[in-house]
Motif scaffolding. Structure first.
Motif, PDB file in Angstrom:
ATOM      1  N   ALA A   1       0.831  -1.206   0.000  1.00 28.41           N
ATOM      2  CA  ALA A   1       0.000   0.000   0.000  1.00 28.41           C
ATOM      3  C   ALA A   1       0.864   1.254   0.000  1.00 28.41           C
ATOM      4  N   LYS A   2       1.948   1.214   0.760  1.00 28.63           N
ATOM      5  CA  LYS A   2       2.845   2.362   0.826  1.00 28.63           C
ATOM      6  C   LYS A   2       3.548   2.591  -0.512  1.00 28.63           C
ATOM      7  N   GLU A   3       3.957   1.486  -1.174  1.00 24.82           N
ATOM      8  CA  GLU A   3       4.687   1.602  -2.435  1.00 24.82           C
ATOM      9  C   GLU A   3       3.781   2.027  -3.583  1.00 24.82           C
ATOM     10  N   THR A   4       2.542   1.542  -3.573  1.00 19.63           N
ATOM     11  CA  THR A   4       1.638   1.818  -4.693  1.00 19.63           C
ATOM     12  C   THR A   4       0.687   2.976  -4.440  1.00 19.63           C
ATOM     13  N   GLY A   5       0.547   3.379  -3.180  1.00 19.39           N
ATOM     14  CA  GLY A   5      -0.380   4.456  -2.854  1.00 19.39           C
ATOM     15  C   GLY A   5      -1.825   4.011  -2.805  1.00 19.39           C
ATOM     16  N   ARG A   6      -2.057   2.701  -2.806  1.00 23.18           N
ATOM     17  CA  ARG A   6      -3.415   2.185  -2.748  1.00 23.18           C
ATOM     18  C   ARG A   6      -3.837   1.972  -1.304  1.00 23.18           C
ATOM     19  N   PRO A   7      -5.156   1.936  -1.010  1.00 22.23           N
ATOM     20  CA  PRO A   7      -5.620   1.672   0.351  1.00 22.23           C
ATOM     21  C   PRO A   7      -5.238   0.259   0.798  1.00 22.23           C
ATOM     22  N   VAL A   8      -4.945   0.108   2.097  1.00 28.66           N
ATOM     23  CA  VAL A   8      -4.549  -1.194   2.641  1.00 28.66           C
ATOM     24  C   VAL A   8      -5.666  -2.214   2.439  1.00 28.66           C
ATOM     25  N   GLU A   9      -6.921  -1.770   2.653  1.00 25.63           N
ATOM     26  CA  GLU A   9      -8.050  -2.698   2.518  1.00 25.63           C
ATOM     27  C   GLU A   9      -8.126  -3.272   1.110  1.00 25.63           C
ATOM     28  N   GLU A  10      -7.840  -2.421   0.113  1.00 25.91           N
ATOM     29  CA  GLU A  10      -7.894  -2.873  -1.289  1.00 25.91           C
ATOM     30  C   GLU A  10      -6.797  -3.893  -1.568  1.00 25.91           C
ATOM     31  N   VAL A  11      -5.596  -3.656  -1.018  1.00 29.27           N
ATOM     32  CA  VAL A  11      -4.479  -4.593  -1.223  1.00 29.27           C
ATOM     33  C   VAL A  11      -4.794  -5.937  -0.581  1.00 29.27           C
ATOM     34  N   ILE A  12      -5.338  -5.904   0.648  1.00 26.53           N
ATOM     35  CA  ILE A  12      -5.686  -7.148   1.351  1.00 26.53           C
ATOM     36  C   ILE A  12      -6.761  -7.908   0.587  1.00 26.53           C
ATOM     37  N   ALA A  13      -7.779  -7.187   0.120  1.00 23.56           N
ATOM     38  CA  ALA A  13      -8.860  -7.842  -0.633  1.00 23.56           C
ATOM     39  C   ALA A  13      -8.334  -8.488  -1.904  1.00 23.56           C
ATOM     40  N   GLU A  14      -7.436  -7.797  -2.605  1.00 28.29           N
ATOM     41  CA  GLU A  14      -6.863  -8.355  -3.840  1.00 28.29           C
ATOM     42  C   GLU A  14      -6.035  -9.599  -3.542  1.00 28.29           C
ATOM     43  N   GLU A  15      -5.260  -9.560  -2.453  1.00 29.96           N
ATOM     44  CA  GLU A  15      -4.436 -10.710  -2.082  1.00 29.96           C
ATOM     45  C   GLU A  15      -5.314 -11.907  -1.732  1.00 29.96           C
ATOM     46  N   GLN A  16      -6.412 -11.655  -1.032  1.00 23.89           N
ATOM     47  CA  GLN A  16      -7.329 -12.739  -0.682  1.00 23.89           C
ATOM     48  C   GLN A  16      -7.979 -13.336  -1.925  1.00 23.89           C
ATOM     49  N   ARG A  17      -8.301 -12.476  -2.919  1.00 19.79           N
ATOM     50  CA  ARG A  17      -8.864 -12.995  -4.172  1.00 19.79           C
ATOM     51  C   ARG A  17      -7.861 -13.874  -4.909  1.00 19.79           C
ATOM     52  N   LYS A  18      -6.593 -13.457  -4.912  1.00 24.28           N
ATOM     53  CA  LYS A  18      -5.555 -14.255  -5.563  1.00 24.28           C
ATOM     54  C   LYS A  18      -5.412 -15.613  -4.883  1.00 24.28           C
ATOM     55  N   LYS A  19      -5.405 -15.603  -3.541  1.00 23.29           N
ATOM     56  CA  LYS A  19      -5.272 -16.860  -2.808  1.00 23.29           C
ATOM     57  C   LYS A  19      -6.458 -17.774  -3.059  1.00 23.29           C
ATOM     58  N   ALA A  20      -7.645 -17.187  -3.081  1.00 26.70           N
ATOM     59  CA  ALA A  20      -8.843 -17.987  -3.341  1.00 26.70           C
ATOM     60  C   ALA A  20      -8.795 -18.598  -4.736  1.00 26.70           C
ATOM     61  N   LYS A  21      -8.330 -17.823  -5.712  1.00 26.27           N
ATOM     62  CA  LYS A  21      -8.213 -18.313  -7.085  1.00 26.27           C
ATOM     63  C   LYS A  21      -7.185 -19.431  -7.177  1.00 26.27           C
ATOM     64  N   ALA A  22      -6.048 -19.268  -6.442  1.00 27.52           N
ATOM     65  CA  ALA A  22      -5.004 -20.296  -6.450  1.00 27.52           C
ATOM     66  C   ALA A  22      -5.506 -21.586  -5.805  1.00 27.52           C
ATOM     67  N   ARG A  23      -6.258 -21.430  -4.693  1.00 29.69           N
ATOM     68  CA  ARG A  23      -6.797 -22.623  -4.024  1.00 29.69           C
ATOM     69  C   ARG A  23      -7.785 -23.348  -4.926  1.00 29.69           C
ATOM     70  N   ALA A  24      -8.614 -22.576  -5.642  1.00 34.73           N
ATOM     71  CA  ALA A  24      -9.581 -23.196  -6.551  1.00 34.73           C
ATOM     72  C   ALA A  24      -8.866 -23.926  -7.683  1.00 34.73           C
ATOM     73  N   LYS A  25      -7.796 -23.327  -8.193  1.00 31.71           N
ATOM     74  CA  LYS A  25      -7.022 -23.949  -9.268  1.00 31.71           C
ATOM     75  C   LYS A  25      -6.368 -25.238  -8.782  1.00 31.71           C
ATOM     76  N   MET A  26      -5.806 -25.203  -7.555  1.00 30.60           N
ATOM     77  CA  MET A  26      -5.172 -26.392  -6.997  1.00 30.60           C
ATOM     78  C   MET A  26      -6.191 -27.497  -6.755  1.00 30.60           C
ATOM     79  N   ALA A  27      -7.375 -27.110  -6.252  1.00 30.64           N
ATOM     80  CA  ALA A  27      -8.421 -28.108  -6.018  1.00 30.64           C
ATOM     81  C   ALA A  27      -8.851 -28.763  -7.328  1.00 30.64           C
ATOM     82  N   LYS A  28      -8.941 -27.968  -8.394  1.00 27.34           N
ATOM     83  CA  LYS A  28      -9.309 -28.506  -9.708  1.00 27.34           C
ATOM     84  C   LYS A  28      -8.237 -29.469 -10.217  1.00 27.34           C
TER      85      LYS A  28
END
Length: 290
Positions: free
Chosen positions: A201-228
């Motif tokens: 967030a500090k490096e990109t100037g984006r809100p912390v909540e947005e960075v956390i939400a994006e990271e959680q979406r990536k993890k969820a997508k990776a878990r779904a891919k691994m499960a498949k």
């Protein structure tokens, strides 16, 4: 004293009594107007400066097109210590006719330019003579005194709330990271480097909540891919290990492998045949000698 005089006196007494009885309701009605409630209440603390107002409720309707303008001079808001009057707008309510609002000017747009200050006592006063819609007047001056919110206290509260939110987000992030690491260890997957949302967030100037939400979406997508992927691997494994009703000879699959017992039997037969051949050869030699 003759009878005629007594009758005259009695008539005068009755007339006086009747006059008193008729005047009594008017006397009782006069001054019935009272203030039932102030808000903020007298002695209140922590009143916010922004959008500050004082609400006054009366025991009777006070909204009157005839009296509204003249009644404004009976209401004022001032600094309790210095007596300096605050710039206000007196608003009468057509929907709630027994309510008057004292609105502080300037606080809705910029509290820094407001005529009220933090951590300061103010008094809202309604003077005697304020008139109700039915003509009754306030018999005595009534007022409420309250203290505005301390800006330092409100800042501490705001920082405290922000701190609690940050600690909460850090706790949730750490818990999710530990959970993910545990899942990675159990599944034998290579551990991925943890992402520091506050650094991103500090490096990109984006809100912390947005960075956390994006990271959680990536993890969820990776878990779904691994499960498949795991599901597909399991399906392939099941297809390659289908059960059969009965055993089939290895030759049915086109293999040339021969079991050890068969090879031993053939070797033994070959040895016996060799011995028989040698024995027959020996007999033939003996015959020639004879």
């Amino acid at each position: 004293m003759n009878l005629k005089m007594l009758k005259r006196i009695s008539a005068l007494v009755c007339a006086a009594a009747l006059a008193v009885m008729m005047a009594a309701p008017a006397v009782l009605a006069a001054g019935d107007l009272k203030i039932t409630e102030f808000y903020p209440k007298d002695g209140a603390t922590g009143t916010a400066i922004q959008n500050m107002d004082v609400k006054i409720e009366f025991s009777k309707d006070v909204y009157s097109e005839k009296n509204n303008k003249s009644n404004k001079k009976y209401i004022k808001l001032y600094d309790t210590k210095t007596g300096k009057e605050v710039d206000t707008t007196i608003a009468f309510n057509k929907e709630e006719k027994n309510v008057v609002l004292v609105l502080v000017n300037g606080t809705s747009s910029n509290s820094k330019k407001s005529s009220v200050k933090g951590n300061t006592k103010y008094t809202c006063e309604v003077k005697e003579g304020f008139e109700a819609a039915d003509g009754d007047t306030l018999e005595k001056t009534e007022k409420t005194t309250f203290r505005t919110q301390n800006p330092k206290t409100s800042s501490y509260i705001s920082f405290g709330m922000i701190g609690v939110m940050v600690v909460g987000m850090v706790f949730v992030t750490m818990r999710e990271t530990k959970k993910q690491m545990k899942e990675d260890r159990e599944s034998g997957k290579k551990k991925e480097p943890a992402v520091n949302p506050y650094k991103v967030a500090k490096e990109t100037g984006r809100p912390v909540e947005e960075v956390i939400a994006e990271e959680q979406r990536k993890k969820a997508k990776a878990r779904a891919k691994m499960a498949k992927k795991e599901k597909a691997e399991k399906r392939d494994y099941d297809n390659s290990h289908q059960s059969v009703k009965a055993r089939a000879p290895i030759a049915a699959a086109g293999a040339s492998y021969k079991s050890g017992n068969v090879a031993k039997a053939k070797a033994k037969n070959a040895e016996a045949a060799k011995k028989r051949a040698e024995k027959q050869k020996s007999k033939n030699k003996q015959r020639k000698k004879k």
